[in-house]
Design a protein around this motif. Structure first.
Motif, PDB file in Angstrom:
ATOM      1  N   ALA A   7      -3.240   7.856   8.298  1.00  0.00           N
ATOM      2  CA  ALA A   7      -2.426   6.940   7.496  1.00  0.00           C
ATOM      3  C   ALA A   7      -1.521   6.122   8.402  1.00  0.00           C
ATOM      4  O   ALA A   7      -0.879   6.654   9.315  1.00  0.00           O
ATOM      5  CB  ALA A   7      -1.593   7.725   6.502  1.00  0.00           C
ATOM      6  N   VAL A   8      -1.476   4.831   8.175  1.00  0.00           N
ATOM      7  CA  VAL A   8      -0.611   3.933   8.932  1.00  0.00           C
ATOM      8  C   VAL A   8       0.579   3.507   8.083  1.00  0.00           C
ATOM      9  O   VAL A   8       1.716   3.490   8.544  1.00  0.00           O
ATOM     10  CB  VAL A   8      -1.393   2.692   9.419  1.00  0.00           C
ATOM     11  N   THR A   9       0.346   3.168   6.824  1.00  0.00           N
ATOM     12  CA  THR A   9       1.425   2.759   5.933  1.00  0.00           C
ATOM     13  C   THR A   9       0.963   2.913   4.492  1.00  0.00           C
ATOM     14  O   THR A   9      -0.241   3.017   4.223  1.00  0.00           O
ATOM     15  CB  THR A   9       1.842   1.293   6.200  1.00  0.00           C
ATOM     16  N   ASN A  10       1.914   2.970   3.577  1.00  0.00           N
ATOM     17  CA  ASN A  10       1.620   3.024   2.150  1.00  0.00           C
ATOM     18  C   ASN A  10       2.205   1.800   1.468  1.00  0.00           C
ATOM     19  O   ASN A  10       3.336   1.403   1.765  1.00  0.00           O
ATOM     20  CB  ASN A  10       2.210   4.284   1.505  1.00  0.00           C
ATOM     21  N   GLN A  11       1.460   1.216   0.569  1.00  0.00           N
ATOM     22  CA  GLN A  11       1.922   0.063  -0.195  1.00  0.00           C
ATOM     23  C   GLN A  11       1.659   0.301  -1.677  1.00  0.00           C
ATOM     24  O   GLN A  11       0.675   0.940  -2.046  1.00  0.00           O
ATOM     25  CB  GLN A  11       1.194  -1.218   0.248  1.00  0.00           C
ATOM     26  N   THR A  12       2.562  -0.220  -2.510  1.00  0.00           N
ATOM     27  CA  THR A  12       2.369  -0.169  -3.957  1.00  0.00           C
ATOM     28  C   THR A  12       2.189  -1.589  -4.462  1.00  0.00           C
ATOM     29  O   THR A  12       2.978  -2.478  -4.134  1.00  0.00           O
ATOM     30  CB  THR A  12       3.581   0.477  -4.656  1.00  0.00           C
ATOM     31  N   THR A  13       1.154  -1.799  -5.233  1.00  0.00           N
ATOM     32  CA  THR A  13       0.827  -3.130  -5.736  1.00  0.00           C
ATOM     33  C   THR A  13       0.650  -3.074  -7.246  1.00  0.00           C
ATOM     34  O   THR A  13       0.038  -2.145  -7.764  1.00  0.00           O
ATOM     35  CB  THR A  13      -0.474  -3.658  -5.097  1.00  0.00           C
TER      36      THR A  13
END
Length: 203
Positions: A7-13
């Motif tokens: 995992a590099v980053t988490n985003q919420t869309t």
């Protein structure tokens, strides 16, 4: 994720107004990453939460026909105590008055009611460590003004089955249009959710 699956980053869309049987395409953006971050080569959807389009919180900067915008923040957690803020913005052209507590329905993944949870007026039976609640009173919001309320619970897990509530249908007051927010309440086995009354937000 990186090429090795890390995992590099988490985003919420938020994807809005997807019609029945329809497909909406978009682009996943990693956002600003630190210089030492590995190269992003793939993405994975970890969780999808859906709400009816007619009950979805309004997009930031837009105002529903009701003139009232209801939303929930990401909350705060400390030592098992959870607090999620509800926000009520008068984005319309007339004064708007609420009196007392927001009205709530707790819903599961299928948007069916969750039984067995006692919704309490106030947070005193949940905790006294977050300060006393303001007494419920009428709050009149002029255009551009806001009010806040709060959901308070503990995620204690003892005997029994832990209860998780992904959706909360909120009405600012009786007769108001419902808005379904997704705070994902991890109520544990406590069987209780405290609700703080509306109070005018400081500017």
């Amino acid at each position: 994720m990186s090429s090795d699956g890390g995992a590099v980053t988490n985003q919420t869309t938020t994807v809005r107004d997807v019609g029945p049987g329809k497909t909406v395409r978009g682009t996943v953006r990693a956002g600003e990453l630190p210089p030492a971050a590995p190269r992003v080569t793939q993405a994975k959807v970890l969780e999808v939460t859906t709400v009816p389009a007619s009950e979805a919180p309004a997009e930031p900067g837009t105002c529903p026909a009701s003139g009232i915008r209801v939303s929930a923040d990401k909350g705060d957690a400390a030592m098992g105590l959870r607090v999620v803020g509800l926000h009520l913005d008068n984005c319309g052209k007339r004064d708007y008055t609420v009196d007392g507590y927001p009205l709530l329905e707790l819903l599961d993944d299928d948007l069916d009611p969750v039984d067995g949870i006692e919704i309490l007026d106030g947070s005193g039976d949940i905790t006294t460590g977050a300060g006393p609640d303001e007494p419920p009173r009428p709050v009149t919001l002029k255009p551009g003004e806001s009010a806040t309320a709060g959901l308070v619970w503990r995620n204690t897990t003892e005997a029994g089955t832990a209860v998780n509530v992904p959706h909360v249908r909120v009405r600012a007051k009786a007769g108001a249009d419902p808005v379904t927010v997704t705070p994902h309440l991890d109520l544990g086995t406590t069987g209780k959710l405290g609700v703080r009354p509306w109070e005018k937000a400081e500017r």
